[in-house]
Design an enzyme around this catalytic site. Structure first.
Site, mmCIF file in Angstrom:
data_model
loop_
_atom_site.group_PDB
_atom_site.id
_atom_site.type_symbol
_atom_site.label_atom_id
_atom_site.label_comp_id
_atom_site.label_asym_id
_atom_site.label_seq_id
_atom_site.Cartn_x
_atom_site.Cartn_y
_atom_site.Cartn_z
ATOM 1 N N LYS A 110 -20.686 -0.694 -7.668
ATOM 2 C CA LYS A 110 -19.280 -0.868 -8.022
ATOM 3 C C LYS A 110 -18.619 -1.725 -6.970
ATOM 4 C CE LYS A 110 -15.484 0.155 -10.229
ATOM 5 N NZ LYS A 110 -15.393 -1.259 -10.669
ATOM 6 N N GLN A 122 -18.206 -2.281 1.113
ATOM 7 C CA GLN A 122 -17.936 -1.488 -0.091
ATOM 8 C C GLN A 122 -18.750 -0.181 -0.089
ATOM 9 O OE1 GLN A 122 -16.021 -3.533 -2.562
ATOM 10 N NE2 GLN A 122 -15.459 -1.564 -3.415
ATOM 11 N N LYS A 147 -16.654 2.207 1.898
ATOM 12 C CA LYS A 147 -15.365 2.427 1.230
ATOM 13 C C LYS A 147 -15.527 3.350 0.023
ATOM 14 C CE LYS A 147 -13.258 -1.368 0.422
ATOM 15 N NZ LYS A 147 -12.483 -2.532 0.017
ATOM 16 N N ASP A 180 -11.050 -9.252 -7.727
ATOM 17 C CA ASP A 180 -10.851 -9.459 -6.284
ATOM 18 C C ASP A 180 -10.086 -10.779 -6.198
ATOM 19 O OD1 ASP A 180 -11.837 -8.407 -3.476
ATOM 20 O OD2 ASP A 180 -12.159 -10.551 -3.375
ATOM 21 N N LYS A 189 -20.945 -6.363 -4.963
ATOM 22 C CA LYS A 189 -19.889 -7.379 -4.916
ATOM 23 C C LYS A 189 -20.451 -8.647 -5.529
ATOM 24 C CE LYS A 189 -15.642 -7.928 -3.488
ATOM 25 N NZ LYS A 189 -14.515 -6.990 -3.357
ATOM 26 N N THR A 215 -4.309 -0.691 -5.065
ATOM 27 C CA THR A 215 -4.739 -1.067 -3.710
ATOM 28 C C THR A 215 -3.522 -1.146 -2.786
ATOM 29 O OG1 THR A 215 -6.519 -2.346 -4.709
ATOM 30 C CG2 THR A 215 -6.108 -2.704 -2.377
HETATM 31 P P1 NDP Z 1 -5.331 -12.355 -4.952
HETATM 32 O O1 NDP Z 1 -6.192 -13.450 -5.412
HETATM 33 O O2 NDP Z 1 -4.468 -11.635 -5.919
HETATM 34 O O3 NDP Z 1 -4.406 -12.834 -3.740
HETATM 35 C C1 NDP Z 1 -4.958 -13.349 -2.565
HETATM 36 C C2 NDP Z 1 -3.814 -13.754 -1.648
HETATM 37 O O4 NDP Z 1 -4.361 -14.114 -0.398
HETATM 38 C C3 NDP Z 1 -3.039 -14.975 -2.151
HETATM 39 O O5 NDP Z 1 -1.725 -14.889 -1.717
HETATM 40 C C4 NDP Z 1 -3.788 -16.119 -1.468
HETATM 41 O O6 NDP Z 1 -3.019 -17.287 -1.301
HETATM 42 C C5 NDP Z 1 -4.073 -15.501 -0.120
HETATM 43 N N1 NDP Z 1 -5.252 -16.142 0.464
HETATM 44 C C6 NDP Z 1 -6.497 -16.226 -0.075
HETATM 45 N N2 NDP Z 1 -7.306 -16.932 0.732
HETATM 46 C C7 NDP Z 1 -6.547 -17.294 1.787
HETATM 47 C C8 NDP Z 1 -6.810 -18.032 2.958
HETATM 48 N N3 NDP Z 1 -8.025 -18.526 3.209
HETATM 49 N N4 NDP Z 1 -5.781 -18.187 3.843
HETATM 50 C C9 NDP Z 1 -4.555 -17.667 3.607
HETATM 51 N N5 NDP Z 1 -4.250 -16.968 2.500
HETATM 52 C C10 NDP Z 1 -5.226 -16.784 1.612
HETATM 53 O O7 NDP Z 1 -6.332 -11.312 -4.234
HETATM 54 P P2 NDP Z 1 -6.111 -9.777 -3.928
HETATM 55 O O8 NDP Z 1 -4.696 -9.513 -3.565
HETATM 56 O O9 NDP Z 1 -6.742 -9.015 -5.017
HETATM 57 O O10 NDP Z 1 -7.043 -9.580 -2.651
HETATM 58 C C11 NDP Z 1 -6.573 -9.786 -1.321
HETATM 59 C C12 NDP Z 1 -7.521 -9.111 -0.337
HETATM 60 O O11 NDP Z 1 -7.583 -7.704 -0.626
HETATM 61 C C13 NDP Z 1 -8.973 -9.598 -0.361
HETATM 62 O O12 NDP Z 1 -9.497 -9.509 0.939
HETATM 63 C C14 NDP Z 1 -9.648 -8.588 -1.263
HETATM 64 O O13 NDP Z 1 -11.051 -8.514 -1.009
HETATM 65 C C15 NDP Z 1 -8.950 -7.314 -0.824
HETATM 66 N N6 NDP Z 1 -9.004 -6.215 -1.759
HETATM 67 C C16 NDP Z 1 -8.547 -6.361 -3.050
HETATM 68 C C17 NDP Z 1 -8.579 -5.294 -3.910
HETATM 69 C C18 NDP Z 1 -7.994 -5.364 -5.277
HETATM 70 O O14 NDP Z 1 -7.908 -4.298 -5.929
HETATM 71 N N7 NDP Z 1 -7.542 -6.504 -5.750
HETATM 72 C C19 NDP Z 1 -9.184 -4.006 -3.510
HETATM 73 C C20 NDP Z 1 -9.543 -3.934 -2.117
HETATM 74 C C21 NDP Z 1 -9.482 -5.017 -1.299
HETATM 75 P P3 NDP Z 1 -3.345 -18.597 -2.200
HETATM 76 O O15 NDP Z 1 -2.849 -18.246 -3.566
HETATM 77 O O16 NDP Z 1 -2.613 -19.692 -1.544
HETATM 78 O O17 NDP Z 1 -4.839 -18.769 -2.144
#
Ligand code: NDP
Length: 448
Positions: free
Chosen positions: A92, A113, A116, A168, A128, A211
């Protein structure tokens, strides 16, 4: 009986066996540092070589994804699924679509993961996957064709009792819908094989928010445990995706002041705190129109945009890195500490570099690793799987209460294994608590 493990030797072996995978090395080292002393005190884990086995994924599947853009041009991307460990349940973990995706990134995410998912107490193993495909700037039809091509290969390897992917970075509701539709078409089966689905076809309430809400519940638990107030705290958040937006929403609901959000272009500073109206605008902007965060400053003159900068220089009480790995480095940690930040609670996976974490652990800052503080998303995914299996759906209130309970229990486990005198080392607590359940299952299964 094997010799006790030694961190440097162990890491040398990991680096040798997995060359050119810096993110994976970083994730393993962070875990090994706190686990090795514990394992050396528990000979059965040593004897069964559990840590060595946990560092090898069960398998890593790599495939070609060929798709056609709107102009009829053909593109080739790479698809992956790393099935890391299924000792305590089916694999998962999310799918990430981002140009930076490679085997190292997915192995680090799959490894994290494992701990977690174990911490949630739900029966979920770890995996993943994803692709180096970049959904930014693509039309809906292009994203659809990519997702269909991706699933046309992935479906061989997943199943509701085998491996259940989710979203993700770059994989939200739109992508999950295209992926699910294609799985259904190929297998002729309506099964709960993905989580993060929309409510109409088997999704769960609260999954979208889980999250981000969970991160703030964890922060609240951590502050309360240390007899600190939540209300009135100034909060600096990075990212403006799924995790960041709902972390901001919950922080506001709990009376905190949210001072920043960001994306890869820069950050916005809400000097007086983010308002409900601004948050509603950001949800539309980011989740519907896939716009840039700079548009918030264009609409609201009181909001400042800082192009190309990270938000960690804004003085705060709590920092929530919710964007991506290694987005908060040693210098950022020094700045946060100098400004009197009291808590860092990770929303993203491995957003703090090792040097930054070491600084937090050596200071008075309360530091929560993502594997504990962002586990709310996968926890509600687990609840989505339960609802799918039972063919029923629980109410928002029930699910939110379950999420709060799960986050509190994770917090308490971190305290149980991480208490060091007056302090709690949440990193150590999360690593050991997550390890024990998986390790005991692996020992029980024998040599395999
Ligand atoms: P989204 O795609 O919804 O959002 C990602 C955000 O991070 C955007 O604002 C993006 O900006 C920014 N971002 C991505 N890459 C970069 C970078 N290299 N430098 C600066 N900003 C960056 O993803 P999520 O919110 O779902 O995920 C965010 C984090 O949380 C990840 O690490 C993910 O693994 C983790 N996570 C997510 C979960 C979930 O349920 N969604 C669960 C647990 C962990 P831009 O649009 O400009 O790229």
């Amino acid at each position: 009986m094997p010799q006790p493990l030694q961190l440097e030797q162990f890491m040398q072996l990991v680096r040798q066996r997995n060359p050119h995978e810096p993110e994976f090395h970083q994730a393993v080292e962070e875990v090994a540092e706190s686990l090795i002393p514990f394992i050396n005190q528990h000979p059965r884990y040593l004897e069964h070589r559990i840590l060595e086995r946990m560092c090898e994924p069960d398998r890593a599947i790599l495939f070609r994804v060929t798709w056609e853009d709107d102009a009829g041009e053909i593109h080739v991307n790479r698809g992956y699924r790393v099935q890391f460990n299924n000792s305590i349940g089916p694999y998962k973990g999310g799918l990430r679509f981002h140009p930076t995706v490679n085997l190292s990134v997915l192995k680090f995410l799959g490894f994290e993961q494992t701990f977690k998912n174990s911490l949630t107490d739900l029966p979920m193993g770890a995996g993943k996957g994803g692709s180096d495909f970049n959904p930014k700037g693509k039309s809906d039809r292009e994203v659809m064709r990519f997702c269909q091509a991706f699933m046309s290969e992935l479906y061989h390897y997943i199943g509701e009792n085998v491996d259940i992917p989710a979203g993700d970075i770059g994989v939200g509701g739109r992508e999950i819908a295209y992926l699910f539709g294609q799985y259904k078409r190929l297998t002729h089966e309506f099964a709960g094989v993905l989580t993060g689905k929309a409510l109409e076809y088997g999704g769960s309430l609260v999954r979208l928010e889980a999250t981000g809400y969970g991160v703030v519940y964890f922060l609240k638990n951590m502050l309360e445990f240390h007899r600190m107030e939540t209300t009135g705290r100034r909060c600096v958040i990075s990212g403006s995706g799924n995790v960041a937006i709902f972390a901001a929403e919950k922080a506001m609901q709990l009376g905190m002041r949210v001072l920043t959000l960001s994306d890869s272009g820069g950050f916005v500073h809400f000097k007086k705190g983010l308002t409900a109206e601004q948050l509603a605008f950001i949800k539309q902007l980011k989740m519907l129109h896939r716009g840039r965060i700079s548009a918030v400053a264009e609409k609201y003159p009181e909001v400042e945009y800082h192009s190309g900068e990270k938000p960690w220089g804004i003085p705060c009480d709590a920092a929530l890195p919710c964007a991506t790995q290694n987005e908060l480095d040693e210098n950022d940690a020094k700045t946060l500490i100098a400004h009197g930040c009291q808590a860092v609670c990770e929303g993203a996976n491995m957003p703090c570099t090792k040097a930054a974490i070491d600084l937090f652990l050596a200071s008075a800052v309360l530091y929560a690793p993502g594997k504990a503080s962002n586990a709310g998303g996968v926890a509600v995914s687990g609840l989505e799987m339960s609802q799918n299996s039972q063919r029923l759906s629980w109410s928002r209130e029930e699910l939110d209460a379950m999420l709060r309970t799960i986050m509190r229990k994770i917090h308490d486990k971190c305290v149980r294994y991480g208490q060091e005198g007056e302090r709690v080392n949440y990193l150590k607590g999360a690593n050991i608590a997550g390890f024990v359940k998986v390790a005991d299952a692996m020992v029980a299964f024998g040599v395999m």
